[in-house]
Design an enzyme around this catalytic site. Structure first.
Site, PDB file in Angstrom:
ATOM      1  N   GLU A   1       0.826  -1.208   0.000  1.00 28.55           N
ATOM      2  CA  GLU A   1       0.000   0.000   0.000  1.00 28.55           C
ATOM      3  C   GLU A   1       0.861   1.259   0.000  1.00 28.55           C
ATOM      4  O   GLU A   1       2.025   1.220   0.430  1.00 28.55           O
ATOM      5  CB  GLU A   1      -0.901   0.037   1.245  1.00 28.55           C
TER       6      GLU A   1
ATOM      7  N   HIS B   1       3.836   0.304  16.535  1.00 31.63           N
ATOM      8  CA  HIS B   1       2.522   0.130  15.901  1.00 31.63           C
ATOM      9  C   HIS B   1       1.462  -0.376  16.875  1.00 31.63           C
ATOM     10  O   HIS B   1       0.427  -0.887  16.457  1.00 31.63           O
ATOM     11  CB  HIS B   1       2.615  -0.822  14.695  1.00 31.63           C
TER      12      HIS B   1
ATOM     13  N   ARG C   1     -14.803  -7.083  17.346  1.00 32.67           N
ATOM     14  CA  ARG C   1     -14.878  -7.340  18.787  1.00 32.67           C
ATOM     15  C   ARG C   1     -14.974  -6.008  19.511  1.00 32.67           C
ATOM     16  O   ARG C   1     -14.859  -4.944  18.902  1.00 32.67           O
ATOM     17  CB  ARG C   1     -13.635  -8.099  19.255  1.00 32.67           C
TER      18      ARG C   1
END
Length: 368
Positions: free
Chosen positions: A84, A119, A184
């Protein structure tokens, strides 16, 4: 990768990239060249920052791809990747969605989770600073479209990467792209509960028992500002290495439950427990709520100052330093905030043994 194909069909904005099944390295290199550097290689089955590499130029792509695939197969048993565009100055903004079995789906506004290390999230807040009503509506509607595309039921989070081409002070220019959907209730759901006054676990139980959603979109409102800090057993000065040992002292601030709760603590341990290497390093979540972001920031600093953990390394003082940085205080947010502010975050001068000993004696006398 499959989720991105579904989102493309649902017309949810996507980061320009390649999400195909053909994993020929030469094809992946051509796709990266087509997208334009910098690019991000990501494990299709990945998460938590594993199997992810940023590549700045074409000649570095092959080596980064090999490294990414090795980590992906070791972590997930699958070495498939996607490629990406690497978004510059990105913010991580996610939308809380909720669906039921009667065809209803709503969004409960957004959370900003841009402050990250490796991250992984460190601080989360709601609503996102600088969010315009128009952008909130567009992101919320895109998130609902994503949930409806998979007939989603229950609590979920649609995560977006948000580009800031005009800089931190030009929210009207922000562009958002679908990143992933977490199916979730997430760690940071308490900040959404704080600003909406709702119990999302209760909503889950009601939806699971066949009831319709308790509220419609037009009934939902934002009240004030909430921030969550993840308290972890780790050493920030040693690349956030997880820490193990006994919680000899484990004193967290007392929960203050005003109308929506000014201070809330969600903890999974007690004083005397041992932290092992076999689980995630997070031991507690500290959530504060205020009428404004400034009030919430002040309450967060005060609550962290009342947090005392002895027996192993934690990130408590690091969290206080992050919240006090110019970048965070002024809401100049992106996922590079921690490295950008590293001069005031890491390897700060300790108080020294004489002062520490004096403080311990003073605290003992105060307790007596």
């Amino acid at each position: 990768a499959e989720s991105k194909r579904l989102m493309e069909q649902a017309q949810v904005p996507l980061v320009p990239g390649y999400h195909g099944a053909d994993q020929d390295p030469a094809l992946l290199q051509r796709e990266a060249d087509r997208i334009g550097y910098p690019v991000l290689i990501k494990a299709s089955a990945g998460g938590g920052g594993k199997g992810m590499r940023a590549v700045d130029k074409a000649e570095d792509f092959a080596a980064a791809l090999d490294s990414c695939k090795r980590e992906a197969i070791n972590s997930f048993g699958d070495d498939a990747v996607l490629v990406e565009k690497y978004v510059q100055r990105p913010r991580h903004i996610e939308i809380q969605v909720f669906g039921d079995t009667h065809g209803n789906c709503v969004y409960l506004f957004e959370r900003d989770c841009s402050v990250q290390r490796r991250h992984q999230k460190v601080l989360e807040e709601a609503p996102a600073p600088g969010m315009t009503p128009e952008l909130r509506a567009r992101m919320g509607e895109a998130a609902v479209a994503a949930a409806r595309a998979v007939n989603y039921v229950g609590a979920g989070t649609v995560e977006f990467i948000v580009e800031q081409p005009g800089g931190y002070d030009a929210p009207e220019q922000m562009k958002f792209y679908f990143m992933e959907m977490n199916t979730r209730l997430q760690v940071e759901h308490p900040v959404t509960e704080a600003i909406t006054g709702l119990d999302l676990v209760e909503w889950q139980l009601r939806v699971a028992s066949g009831e319709p959603l308790p509220l419609k979109q037009e009934d939902l409102r934002i009240h004030g500002h909430a921030i969550e800090a993840r308290i972890c057993a780790e050493n920030p000065d040693n690349n956030f290495l997880p820490a193990t040992g006994a919680l000899n002292v484990y004193a967290l601030p007392e929960c203050v439950t005003f109308e929506r709760g000014a201070v809330r603590v969600d903890s999974g341990v007690r004083q005397g427990d041992a932290i092992s290497p076999f689980y995630d390093s997070m031991v507690a979540k500290l959530i504060v709520h205020g009428d404004t972001r400034e009030q919430a920031l002040a309450r967060l600093d005060e609550a962290l100052a009342q947090t005392h953990i002895v027996g192993l390394a934690t990130n408590v003082q690091f969290l206080r330093r992050v919240a006090r940085t110019d970048s965070f205080a002024q809401a100049k947010l992106d996922t590079a905030l921690i490295p950008r502010e590293q001069a005031v975050l890491f390897h700060q001068e300790p108080v020294g043994l004489p002062l520490a000993a004096a403080a311990a004696v003073a605290q003992t006398l105060l307790n007596e």
